[in-house]
Scaffold this active site. Structure first.
Site, mmCIF file in Angstrom:
data_model
loop_
_atom_site.group_PDB
_atom_site.id
_atom_site.type_symbol
_atom_site.label_atom_id
_atom_site.label_comp_id
_atom_site.label_asym_id
_atom_site.label_seq_id
_atom_site.Cartn_x
_atom_site.Cartn_y
_atom_site.Cartn_z
ATOM 1 N N LYS A 1 35.131 23.007 -30.476
ATOM 2 C CA LYS A 1 34.813 23.740 -29.261
ATOM 3 C C LYS A 1 36.084 24.080 -28.451
ATOM 4 O O LYS A 1 37.167 23.591 -28.741
ATOM 5 C CB LYS A 1 33.830 22.934 -28.408
ATOM 6 C CG LYS A 1 32.482 22.696 -29.095
ATOM 7 C CD LYS A 1 31.758 23.987 -29.448
ATOM 8 C CE LYS A 1 30.253 23.857 -29.603
ATOM 9 N NZ LYS A 1 29.780 23.255 -30.868
HETATM 10 C C1 LIG Z 1 28.188 22.640 -30.750
HETATM 11 C C2 LIG Z 1 26.910 23.049 -30.202
HETATM 12 C C3 LIG Z 1 25.928 22.126 -29.798
HETATM 13 C C4 LIG Z 1 26.025 20.656 -30.074
HETATM 14 O O1 LIG Z 1 27.170 20.049 -29.670
HETATM 15 P P1 LIG Z 1 27.699 18.709 -30.424
HETATM 16 O O2 LIG Z 1 28.728 18.203 -29.493
HETATM 17 O O3 LIG Z 1 28.275 19.138 -31.739
HETATM 18 O O4 LIG Z 1 26.534 17.799 -30.563
HETATM 19 C C5 LIG Z 1 24.784 22.588 -29.193
HETATM 20 N N1 LIG Z 1 24.586 23.901 -29.010
HETATM 21 C C6 LIG Z 1 25.480 24.827 -29.399
HETATM 22 C C7 LIG Z 1 25.228 26.256 -29.114
HETATM 23 C C8 LIG Z 1 26.662 24.432 -30.024
HETATM 24 O O5 LIG Z 1 27.522 25.356 -30.448
#
Ligand SMILES: *Cc1c(COP(=O)(O)O)cnc(C)c1O
Length: 385
Positions: free
Chosen positions: A186
């Site tokens: 992210k």
């Molecule tokens: C990455 C992501 C999540 C989940 O996040 P994690 O930290 O990997 O559990 C939820 N929604 C979206 C749109 C994402 O891209």
């Protein structure tokens, strides 16, 4: 999008603060921690950057969405409207609280189509969950007014859109609750982690308790604290929080670099007449983590995606054929393949989902190419793309 491209001495310094004391837990151990409260510091940083009253950091983005639903009182038998294009975590979180995911079409914003949302509202609907995929948002004013009219909760899954804005407000702060992820890929990473943000005092207090087994966090002595309700362990460790602190201090720099790289690539594509860019709703500003465009048809998009791969251009996705992000391939979810029995209403709705067609979503996702914007590119690398 990925903050991991900028991992270095800042992160190491923050982590070393924690390693020196050995206090890896965010609560307690006052005498040993030499004043370091990294999770708390990260929350304060997030509050000030996004101008939001409360931020509660936790162990993942999936935990953030689950917590947001739980504190809003969404559970057994409640329907939550979500888009056909998202990451499966949205879906998993809804199921995990016993609620029913109602999947609806997206439009040319690549996020929830307000008309499809309105058509899906029933007397069981409890929440609308837009997912700001690939750095940009849905028409949030329309979704907010639907929520107002039907007394629903608006929960933004802003996991992929940290730093984007809508009508001057940070994404994640427009709904009743917003969710961030700081997983490995992210915009801001801390290895694994996330946050729930809200201006609502009650939701904030409940999130604080829910993510730590329901502890009321009122005393000095953890053992003597009360547990007003059920919870889980979704705590973030001090080590992860320390990385997050270093990364958030560089967020505005990340966003500037993304924007610059995005604009160079967009300009070079502008002259191709068959290519159309994703619509960003009026008043919206992307976080520039991805550049999204549409080609005239599925075949061309598939060909272009394959060609990019052949040329070694990585990070460009044709989500139509992707197992994780688009409803078309969610076979395991549609057939309710769960390790434990699900509630019958959920099973019934998943079976219905298996038979539902998403023509409008196919029309957009089938033609869409989504290109990740990297932070580490040199000027030459951006120009050569
Ligand atoms: C990455 C992501 C999540 C989940 O996040 P994690 O930290 O990997 O559990 C939820 N929604 C979206 C749109 C994402 O891209």
């Amino acid at each position: 999008m990925p903050g991991f491209e900028r991992f270095g001495n800042d992160e190491r310094k923050e982590v070393n603060d924690v390693l020196k004391t050995g206090v890896l837990m965010r609560y307690g151990f006052e005498g040993m921690r030499e004043g370091h409260f990294k999770a708390k510091e990260l929350e304060e940083l997030i509050q000030s950057i996004f101008k939001v009253k409360h931020a509660h950091v936790l162990s993942s983005g999936t935990a953030a969405v689950t917590t947001a639903l739980a504190v809003a009182g969404v559970g057994h038998g409640d329907e939550v409207i979500m888009p056909s294009f998202t990451f499966v975590a949205t879906f998993e979180a809804i199921i995990s609280v016993g609620a029913i995911p109602i999947v609806v079409d997206i439009d040319d914003t690549l996020t929830l189509d307000p008309k499809a949302v309105e058509a899906a509202i029933t007397d069981k609907t409890k929440a609308i969950m837009p997912v700001h995929m690939c750095g940009s948002m849905a028409q949030l004013d329309k979704l907010a007014s639907l929520c107002l009219k039907h007394n629903l909760v608006l929960i933004e899954d802003a996991c992929q859109a940290i730093g984007g804005t809508y009508q001057g407000k940070a994404l994640g702060t427009i709904g009743d609750l917003g969710c961030f992820s700081f997983d490995y890929v992210k915009t801001v990473t801390c290895g694994e982690g996330g946050a729930v943000i809200t201006d609502n005092d009650k939701f904030a207090k409940l999130a604080n308790q829910f993510t730590d087994h329901g502890h009321d966090h009122k005393g000095q002595d953890r053992g003597a604290e009360k547990h007003p309700h059920l919870g889980f362990n979704f705590r973030l460790s001090e080590l992860n929080a320390a990385v997050g602190v270093a990364q958030f201090k560089k967020l505005s720099e990340f966003l500037d670099v993304q924007k610059t790289n995005y604009q160079i690539i967009k300009e070079s594509l502008q002259s191709i007449p068959q290519l159309e860019f994703r619509r960003v709703p009026e008043g919206g500003v992307e976080n520039y983590g991805f550049l999204n465009f549409f080609l005239p048809n599925y075949k061309t998009a598939a060909k272009v995606a394959a060609h990019f791969k052949e040329c070694g251009i990585d990070g460009c996705f044709h989500y139509y054929d992707n197992n994780w992000h688009y409803v078309r391939k969610w076979r395991h979810l549609k057939s309710a393949k769960s390790l434990f029995p699900l509630n019958p209403q959920t099973v019934e709705s998943l079976e219905k989902l298996g038979n539902k067609s998403f023509k409008q979503s196919d029309h957009y996702i089938g033609r869409n190419i989504s290109c990740l914007i990297k932070l580490g590119w040199s000027k030459k690398e951006v120009k050569n793309r």
